[in-house]
Design a protein around this motif. Structure first.
Motif: not given
Length: 494
Positions: A327-336, A343-346, A349-350, A369-377
């Motif tokens: 879960s390290a990626c969730l804790n640094v993600c500005p979107v999450y 909101a991720y429906g799963s 998440p994150g 179909a929308s989840l790959p866009y749930a990121s600022t990259l």
């Protein structure tokens, strides 16, 4: 990844509602910032962290390249140690196997160790439909279950709840599930933990069947490994007579020695601890039960596919299967941090959920179909991943799949999917960019024209671009292009 989750709206609609919840955002901000700061300090203690990260990546990649071999070795080792292995191609088959195993014991309730795999397949709901009660014993999972809620974080499923909310849930719901909460009950963490301990203790002592997942499975020895922080897992894995473990096939590692890598990286990346408080390992059955015996007298391992071999067929996307659920990626993600996990429906998440769920489930639904866009990259998720999953690379890869369609593997068969609905403008823009970038003369002329007309540039974009400029300022157009600047400064064209 239950059927309920699949009925959710696309991520933008779900996130729009979440960001309006001030309490939710405050809870998430406090929790994620605290966890990631502690993690950074714990990781900084290891001078060889980068080498451990590379070693973990190498072990996982080797295992995935030979995933036709290691689960079979694992099956042989588990069987030799007295366990029974079952194979489940999808969620329905896994739920059927577990339900039949519980029924065969004559019991009508089970205790559960925190398990992402069982949440993925909706096991609790399947057991309930069969008249079997499943009790979560992890504190955060207990909060989610009592509150009739859904997990919103991989490590801390109730991260979206504060202490006052948890107190109210315990007061209102504990009595319906077993031992009521003490009266009075405050919101002090020690009081809440003690209420949960008293509530769960009677279930531990009564239960004859337990259901778990596993963090790792060792093909060499048939050993299952569970890391946890509360001790509830140890109770579930040693007290009941029958233990059923549901584990994704990607959790296998080749040798026992491989664990030395992950037992260093997982605790630091997840709970920011040097060593996990409870690391339980078991191989097959426990000692013969009796006055001095412990451990299960029957052990069943359900190896779960549920889209994993389809994901493995994608050379870019398969690296998501390296995930060790830290879960390290969730804790640094500005979107999450702003949208939360629901909101991720799963159940994933994150950032990792944004790349894993669309591969396991496909991109046929609006949410997937929308989840790959749930990121600022921004790449922060890749920087902290202890097995170096390049999540931004997979996100771009999946965006291309959603917008352009193309060949994918579904249920072991190579098929071609059509582009998702609503991406016509995106495809047209990409085609136009390709035509322009293939013609340097046209690109140069366009840059000069844009520079000369920069005072006429709008402050907001029209049409589909309006949503982007609703929350951002449109960058100003420079006075000259980089190509012209280079020629002027260096005297030679590129």
């Amino acid at each position: 990844m239950t059927r309920t989750d699949l009925g959710m709206p696309a991520f933008p609609e779900a996130a729009r509602e979440a960001v309006r919840d001030g309490v939710l955002r405050a809870n998430l901000r406090h929790a994620t910032h605290t966890i990631r700061d502690k993690r950074a300090r714990a990781v900084a203690e290891l001078a060889d962290w980068d080498r451990l990260r590379a070693a973990g990546k190498a072990v996982k990649d080797h295992t995935l390249r030979h995933l036709d071999r290691y689960p079979l070795r694992l099956e042989a080792a588990v069987t030799a140690a007295g366990g029974t292995v079952h194979w489940a191609v999808d969620a329905d088959e896994a739920n059927r196997i577990v339900t039949e195993l519980v029924r065969a014991t004559g019991e009508r309730e089970v205790v559960k160790v925190k398990s992402m795999a069982t949440q993925e397949i909706g096991l609790n709901e399947a057991l309930e439909a069969a008249g079997i009660a499943a009790y979560e014993t992890d504190l955060a999972e207990l909060i989610v279950q009592l509150g009739r809620d859904r997990p919103s974080h991989i490590l801390v499923p109730a991260i979206h709840r504060n202490r006052a909310e948890i107190r109210d849930i315990f007061r209102a719901e504990m009595g319906r599930w077993g031992r009521p909460a003490p009266d009075p009950l405050g919101d002090d963490p020690r009081e809440l933990a003690e209420a949960a301990r008293l509530h769960l203790r009677e279930k531990f002592l009564r239960a004859k069947v337990a259901v778990s997942g596993a963090n790792f499975m060792v093909a060499e020895t048939g050993t299952m490994v569970v890391l946890e922080s509360e001790g509830n897992g140890r109770m579930c894995l040693t007290l009941p007579e029958t233990l059923i473990s549901v584990v994704g096939i990607e959790k296998v590692v080749p040798t026992f020695r491989d664990l030395e890598i992950f037992l260093q990286t997982l605790p630091r990346s997840s709970t920011a601890e040097r060593m996990n408080p409870y690391t339980t390992m078991w191989t097959g059955l426990g000692p013969s039960r009796g006055a001095d015996g412990d451990g299960p007298s029957a052990f069943h391992l359900v190896l779960l596919d549920n889209g994993r071999t389809d994901t493995l067929a994608d050379e870019t996307g398969r690296q998501a299967l390296r995930c060790i659920r830290c879960s390290a990626c969730l804790n640094v993600c500005p979107v999450y941090e702003r949208a939360g996990g629901h909101a991720y429906g799963s159940v994933y998440p994150g950032p990792i959920g944004a790349v894993l769920s669309p591969q396991l489930r496909g991109t046929g639904s609006a949410i997937d179909a929308s989840l790959p866009y749930a990121s600022t990259l921004c790449g922060a998720c890749y920087d902290v991943c202890p097995v170096a999953i390049d999540i931004p690379e997979i996100l771009v890869h999946l965006r291309e799949r959603v917008a352009q369609g193309g060949p994918v593997t579904r249920h072991g068969i190579r098929v071609r999917i059509r582009p998702a609905h609503g991406h016509t403008a995106e495809r047209a823009a990409v085609r136009a960019a390709r035509l322009l970038l293939d013609r340097p003369g046209a690109l140069r002329a366009g840059e000069r024209l844009l520079a000369r007309a920069r005072r006429l540039a709008p402050r907001r974009l029209p049409g589909p671009g309006r949503a982007w400029t609703d929350t951002r300022e449109l960058p100003s157009v420079p006075a000259e292009s980089f190509r012209d600047w280079w020629t002027r400064e260096r005297g030679t064209p590129q």
